[in-house]
Design a protein around this motif. Structure first.
Motif, short mmCIF file in Angstrom:
data_model
loop_
_atom_site.label_atom_id
_atom_site.label_comp_id
_atom_site.label_asym_id
_atom_site.label_seq_id
_atom_site.Cartn_x
_atom_site.Cartn_y
_atom_site.Cartn_z
N LYS A 187 34.06 11.88 -36.09
CA LYS A 187 33.99 10.52 -37.44
C LYS A 187 32.61 9.50 -37.56
CE LYS A 187 38.59 9.87 -37.71
NZ LYS A 187 39.01 11.83 -38.48
N LYS A 188 31.80 9.40 -36.29
CA LYS A 188 31.02 9.00 -37.04
C LYS A 188 29.13 9.04 -36.21
CE LYS A 188 32.96 4.49 -35.71
NZ LYS A 188 33.48 2.84 -34.91
N LEU A 189 28.42 9.85 -37.31
CA LEU A 189 28.07 10.80 -36.96
C LEU A 189 26.24 10.89 -37.27
CD1 LEU A 189 29.66 14.41 -37.64
CD2 LEU A 189 29.45 13.40 -35.10
N GLN A 190 25.51 10.40 -35.93
CA GLN A 190 23.74 10.02 -36.60
C GLN A 190 23.37 11.11 -35.96
OE1 GLN A 190 24.04 6.53 -33.76
NE2 GLN A 190 22.58 5.47 -35.94
N LEU A 191 22.26 11.35 -36.94
CA LEU A 191 21.06 12.37 -36.58
C LEU A 191 20.55 11.89 -35.24
CD1 LEU A 191 20.30 14.32 -39.53
CD2 LEU A 191 21.76 15.17 -37.97
N LEU B 114 20.83 18.41 -34.28
CA LEU B 114 21.57 17.26 -32.50
C LEU B 114 22.31 15.95 -33.17
CD1 LEU B 114 18.44 18.57 -31.13
CD2 LEU B 114 20.70 19.63 -30.49
N TYR B 115 23.46 15.93 -32.78
CA TYR B 115 23.52 14.46 -32.45
C TYR B 115 23.02 13.13 -31.91
CZ TYR B 115 24.99 16.34 -36.71
OH TYR B 115 25.31 16.87 -38.00
N LYS B 116 23.69 11.88 -32.17
CA LYS B 116 22.67 10.66 -31.03
C LYS B 116 23.90 10.79 -29.98
CE LYS B 116 19.67 7.90 -33.36
NZ LYS B 116 19.07 6.46 -33.91
N LYS B 117 24.08 10.80 -28.88
CA LYS B 117 25.29 10.49 -28.64
C LYS B 117 25.32 8.96 -28.40
CE LYS B 117 22.41 8.05 -24.45
NZ LYS B 117 22.13 8.32 -23.13
N PRO B 118 27.06 8.52 -28.30
CA PRO B 118 27.58 9.52 -27.06
C PRO B 118 28.44 10.11 -27.83
CG PRO B 118 28.93 7.60 -27.60
CD PRO B 118 26.96 6.90 -28.24
N THR B 119 28.71 11.36 -27.32
CA THR B 119 29.14 12.66 -28.50
C THR B 119 30.95 12.43 -29.03
OG1 THR B 119 28.50 14.13 -26.01
CG2 THR B 119 29.74 15.24 -27.96
N ASP B 120 30.66 12.10 -30.32
CA ASP B 120 31.98 12.32 -30.98
C ASP B 120 33.01 13.34 -31.01
OD1 ASP B 120 33.83 11.28 -32.45
OD2 ASP B 120 32.24 10.55 -34.49
N PHE B 121 33.75 13.83 -29.69
CA PHE B 121 33.91 14.66 -30.48
C PHE B 121 35.47 14.73 -31.63
CE2 PHE B 121 33.16 16.44 -26.90
CZ PHE B 121 32.98 15.95 -25.51
N LYS B 122 35.38 13.33 -32.71
CA LYS B 122 36.83 13.13 -33.70
C LYS B 122 35.64 13.57 -34.78
CE LYS B 122 40.06 10.83 -31.33
NZ LYS B 122 40.71 9.62 -31.82
N LYS C 88 22.16 13.25 -23.70
CA LYS C 88 20.89 13.09 -24.78
C LYS C 88 21.15 13.67 -25.42
CE LYS C 88 16.49 13.84 -24.92
NZ LYS C 88 15.55 12.66 -24.86
N CYS C 89 22.13 14.45 -26.22
CA CYS C 89 22.83 14.44 -27.56
C CYS C 89 23.76 15.59 -27.52
CB CYS C 89 21.51 15.32 -28.39
SG CYS C 89 20.72 16.88 -28.15
N PHE C 90 24.02 15.57 -28.85
CA PHE C 90 25.08 17.28 -28.74
C PHE C 90 25.18 17.81 -30.02
CE2 PHE C 90 27.20 13.23 -30.77
CZ PHE C 90 27.84 14.20 -31.97
N ALA C 91 25.51 18.78 -30.62
CA ALA C 91 25.60 19.56 -31.73
C ALA C 91 27.14 20.02 -31.28
CB ALA C 91 24.57 20.46 -31.35
N PHE C 92 27.62 20.23 -32.97
CA PHE C 92 28.97 21.42 -33.10
C PHE C 92 29.03 22.22 -33.90
CE2 PHE C 92 29.29 17.31 -35.40
CZ PHE C 92 29.92 17.72 -36.85
N MET C 93 29.61 22.94 -33.62
CA MET C 93 29.89 24.22 -34.72
C MET C 93 31.55 24.30 -35.03
SD MET C 93 28.49 28.07 -34.04
CE MET C 93 30.09 28.21 -34.05
N GLU C 94 31.98 23.62 -36.47
CA GLU C 94 33.18 24.39 -36.73
C GLU C 94 33.17 25.86 -37.26
OE1 GLU C 94 32.82 20.90 -40.06
OE2 GLU C 94 33.42 19.59 -38.67
N MET C 95 34.98 26.05 -37.58
CA MET C 95 35.10 27.40 -37.64
C MET C 95 34.51 28.09 -38.84
SD MET C 95 37.10 27.20 -35.27
CE MET C 95 36.25 26.21 -34.35
N ASP C 96 34.55 27.22 -39.81
CA ASP C 96 33.89 28.48 -41.06
C ASP C 96 32.88 28.59 -40.70
OD1 ASP C 96 32.45 25.60 -41.15
OD2 ASP C 96 32.71 25.51 -43.44
N GLU C 97 31.78 28.33 -39.46
CA GLU C 97 30.56 28.97 -39.56
C GLU C 97 30.70 29.70 -37.92
OE1 GLU C 97 27.80 24.68 -39.07
OE2 GLU C 97 29.34 24.24 -37.83
N ILE C 98 31.93 30.47 -37.78
CA ILE C 98 31.53 31.86 -37.39
C ILE C 98 31.27 32.47 -37.76
CG2 ILE C 98 33.08 32.84 -35.34
CD1 ILE C 98 34.23 29.89 -34.51
#
Length: 304
Positions: A282-286, A272-280, A253-263
């Motif tokens: 590059k194209k993020l849409q809330l 939360l971002y719209k699918k499809p999950t963009d593991f790179k 349905k959606c995805f989220a991610f955490m980067e290293m500086d957020e640890i």
């Protein structure tokens, strides 16, 4: 040697590696091997363009995948209802090695798990042209849902001097149609800057508590690599998935991610971002303009 024989040889080697780890008491490694192999077998079973195996052979592969999942569940949870011991699992070695000629009855009374359909990234999007109109489908429906594989959460790694381990507690996710999501769970993966897996992928158990616009998970996820060993540009991804009865498959349905500086220790709230999950990334849409997020809590364990 034909491609299909090479594939079977790889499966057999992976199976042997898993049972070796299991017999040596290296349970984390055994669980990894079992789960990776189970996924490979399920992909083969679900592949519609593969004529390498007959329907009967695919059923056998699916049953082997079920046994691997059950053994994996037994190792992760000492109170597992699906107690499946190593000696039983070892009986499947000759079957996996000789799957093309095996014609006896399967030794265990297990059903091929009608597992969530496994898609390549973005593949499922072609199957669902709508999202909103079937958000209500299945709400209150009495249809029986296929059983899901148990959550594949892994135990914490052993500590190492001077190294830090990260536990992420997934508290809850905010969604406007939270109450209508069926069998919701979260898939957690750690990817490098190119979207390549750095760790085994983990699934939470299905969340059972929903209230208002929240689905509560309250579950700890142990990241399977020391924080110091995570490469620059890596990120931890959280994909929210739920079952769609109309289509009979599990969808992201959606995805989220955490980067290293957020640890850092303590609570964190991420978008939360719209699918499809963009593991790179590059194209993020809330997903929404509403103040709905994924709520996490981080704990760092340092062995001094």
């Amino acid at each position: 040697m034909s491609d299909v024989n090479k594939t079977i040889q790889k499966w057999h080697a992976s199976f042997k590696k898993g049972t070796d780890f299991d017999s040596w008491g290296q349970l984390v490694e055994a669980i990894d091997e079992y789960q990776i192999l189970a996924r490979q077998l399920q992909k083969e079973v679900q592949s519609t363009n593969s004529s390498d195996f007959t329907e009967e052979q695919k059923k056998t592969l699916a049953k082997i995948a079920t046994c691997l999942e059950m053994r994996s569940a037994s190792l992760q949870c000492t109170q597992s209802k699906e107690e499946f011991n190593l000696e039983d699992l070892k009986k499947l070695e000759t079957i996996i090695r000789n799957v093309l000629t095996y014609n006896k009855e399967f030794p265990f009374d297990v059903q091929p798990v009608p597992l969530r359909k496994i898609f390549a990234p973005g593949e499922e999007e072609n199957l669902e042209l709508e999202e909103e109109e079937d958000a209500t489908a299945g709400a209150g429906s009495t249809e029986a849902f296929p059983p899901r594989a148990p959550g594949t959460l892994l135990p914490r790694l052993p500590s190492e001097p001077g190294m830090t381990l990260l536990t992420i507690r997934i508290e809850k996710i905010g969604l406007k149609d939270a109450g209508q999501c069926i069998d919701p769970y979260m898939t957690i993966s750690v990817k490098d800057v190119n979207g390549v897996d750095l760790n085994p992928v983990q699934d939470t158990p299905v969340a059972t508590r929903k209230e208002d616009t929240y689905i509560h998970f309250s579950v700890d996820v142990e990241i399977q690599r020391h924080v110091e060993k995570l490469p620059k540009g890596a990120a931890i991804f959280f994909e929210f998935k739920h079952y769609k009865p109309k289509k009979r498959f599990t969808s992201t349905k959606c995805f989220a991610f955490m980067e290293m500086d957020e640890i850092k220790p303590g609570p964190i709230v991420i978008e939360l971002y719209k699918k499809p999950t963009d593991f790179k990334r590059k194209k993020l849409q809330l997903l929404t303009k509403k103040p709905l997020y994924l709520h996490l809590h981080q704990t760092l364990h340092k062995d001094s």
